[in-house]
Design an enzyme around this catalytic site. Structure first.
Site, PDB file in Angstrom:
ATOM      1  N   TYR A 141      -4.524   9.966  56.835  1.00 57.00           N
ATOM      2  CA  TYR A 141      -5.782  10.349  56.192  1.00 57.00           C
ATOM      3  C   TYR A 141      -6.930   9.942  57.103  1.00 57.00           C
ATOM      4  O   TYR A 141      -6.721   9.294  58.132  1.00 57.00           O
ATOM      5  CB  TYR A 141      -5.921   9.677  54.819  1.00 57.00           C
ATOM      6  CG  TYR A 141      -7.013  10.257  53.953  1.00 57.00           C
ATOM      7  CD1 TYR A 141      -6.989  11.592  53.571  1.00 57.00           C
ATOM      8  CD2 TYR A 141      -8.067   9.459  53.505  1.00 57.00           C
ATOM      9  CE1 TYR A 141      -7.991  12.132  52.774  1.00 57.00           C
ATOM     10  CE2 TYR A 141      -9.075   9.988  52.705  1.00 57.00           C
ATOM     11  CZ  TYR A 141      -9.032  11.323  52.345  1.00 57.00           C
ATOM     12  OH  TYR A 141     -10.023  11.856  51.561  1.00 57.00           O
ATOM     13  N   ARG A 167      -9.292  10.315  49.071  1.00 55.41           N
ATOM     14  CA  ARG A 167      -8.149  10.737  48.265  1.00 55.41           C
ATOM     15  C   ARG A 167      -6.870   9.972  48.581  1.00 55.41           C
ATOM     16  O   ARG A 167      -5.878  10.109  47.858  1.00 55.41           O
ATOM     17  CB  ARG A 167      -7.922  12.246  48.428  1.00 55.41           C
ATOM     18  CG  ARG A 167      -9.100  13.093  47.962  1.00 55.41           C
ATOM     19  CD  ARG A 167      -8.710  14.534  47.769  1.00 55.41           C
ATOM     20  NE  ARG A 167      -7.801  14.701  46.634  1.00 55.41           N
ATOM     21  CZ  ARG A 167      -8.185  14.833  45.366  1.00 55.41           C
ATOM     22  NH1 ARG A 167      -9.469  14.791  45.049  1.00 55.41           N
ATOM     23  NH2 ARG A 167      -7.298  14.999  44.412  1.00 55.41           N
ATOM     24  N   TRP A 218     -18.235  17.579  48.299  1.00 56.98           N
ATOM     25  CA  TRP A 218     -18.087  16.571  49.349  1.00 56.98           C
ATOM     26  C   TRP A 218     -18.267  17.157  50.743  1.00 56.98           C
ATOM     27  O   TRP A 218     -18.774  16.484  51.641  1.00 56.98           O
ATOM     28  CB  TRP A 218     -16.704  15.914  49.234  1.00 56.98           C
ATOM     29  CG  TRP A 218     -16.455  15.277  47.908  1.00 56.98           C
ATOM     30  CD1 TRP A 218     -15.676  15.769  46.895  1.00 56.98           C
ATOM     31  CD2 TRP A 218     -16.991  14.046  47.420  1.00 56.98           C
ATOM     32  NE1 TRP A 218     -15.692  14.924  45.813  1.00 56.98           N
ATOM     33  CE2 TRP A 218     -16.489  13.853  46.105  1.00 56.98           C
ATOM     34  CE3 TRP A 218     -17.851  13.082  47.954  1.00 56.98           C
ATOM     35  CZ2 TRP A 218     -16.813  12.741  45.329  1.00 56.98           C
ATOM     36  CZ3 TRP A 218     -18.170  11.973  47.182  1.00 56.98           C
ATOM     37  CH2 TRP A 218     -17.660  11.811  45.892  1.00 56.98           C
TER      38      TRP A 218
END
Length: 199
Positions: free
Chosen positions: A8, A14, A104
């Site tokens: 990530y 997330r 976002w």
């Protein structure tokens, strides 16, 4: 024990729910964080072009909440009965529905700020009240012990408080729940040692 590699960005985002679960279950994994500049090249190699992904002995899983359900399956974090598990999923999905409303990735800053402001001013208070009512006088959101829904509440609210510091001023029970999650030794240890990022 399988070999786990989580990929990530260098942020909570997330992937943080997955990191909380790993911390709580005391599972070793590689926390592979990539920079935005490297993303276009990496994106083209992924089946659905999104992260986080979790590699389990070389097999790739995607979608953060699907990964979380995979990791918590057959653990106390999932809920102690099938009914509790359904309630856990419902709370997680309710939170995720709201978090997914935020733009976002919007590149126009004025548009982004306006949408954030509207969501935080008009929508967030209703969700906070609903969650407060749902929690009531209980210690945890579902059942008699912590579940990953409590983790997800702490993670989502931490992000929301960055943009609206007074979000929980009228909801002391939700603040208490946040503090209870943060006080769990494994979670507290992770929060203390994780890279410090805004989101």
């Amino acid at each position: 024990m399988p070999n786990y590699k989580l990929t990530y960005f260098n942020m909570r985002g997330r992937a943080e729910i997955i990191r909380y679960i790993f911390a709580y279950l005391d599972i070793q994994y590689e926390d592979h964080r990539i920079e935005q500049a490297d993303w276009p090249e990496i994106k083209s190699t992924l089946p659905f072009g999104k992260i986080p992904i979790l590699e389990v002995d070389g097999l790739t899983l995607h979608q953060s909440l699907a990964i979380a359900r995979y990791l918590t399956k057959n653990t106390d974090l999932a809920g102690n009965t099938e009914m509790e598990q359904c309630h856990v999923d419902a709370i997680v999905d309710t939170l995720d529905d709201f978090m997914s409303c935020f733009p976002w990735a919007e590149k126009k800053q004025d548009v982004k700020e306006q949408m954030f402001n509207e969501l935080l001013t008009y929508n967030a208070p209703h969700l906070m009240q609903d969650l407060d009512t749902y929690l009531g006088g209980r210690e945890w959101l579902i059942g008699n012990s912590v579940t990953w829904a409590d983790f997800y509440w702490e993670i989502c609210s931490t992000t929301l408080l960055v943009f609206k510091p007074d979000l929980l001023d009228n909801h002391p029970r939700l603040v208490t729940l946040r503090k209870k999650v943060q006080a769990i030794p494994a979670v507290a240890n992770w929060i203390k040692r994780r890279p410090q990022t805004k989101l």
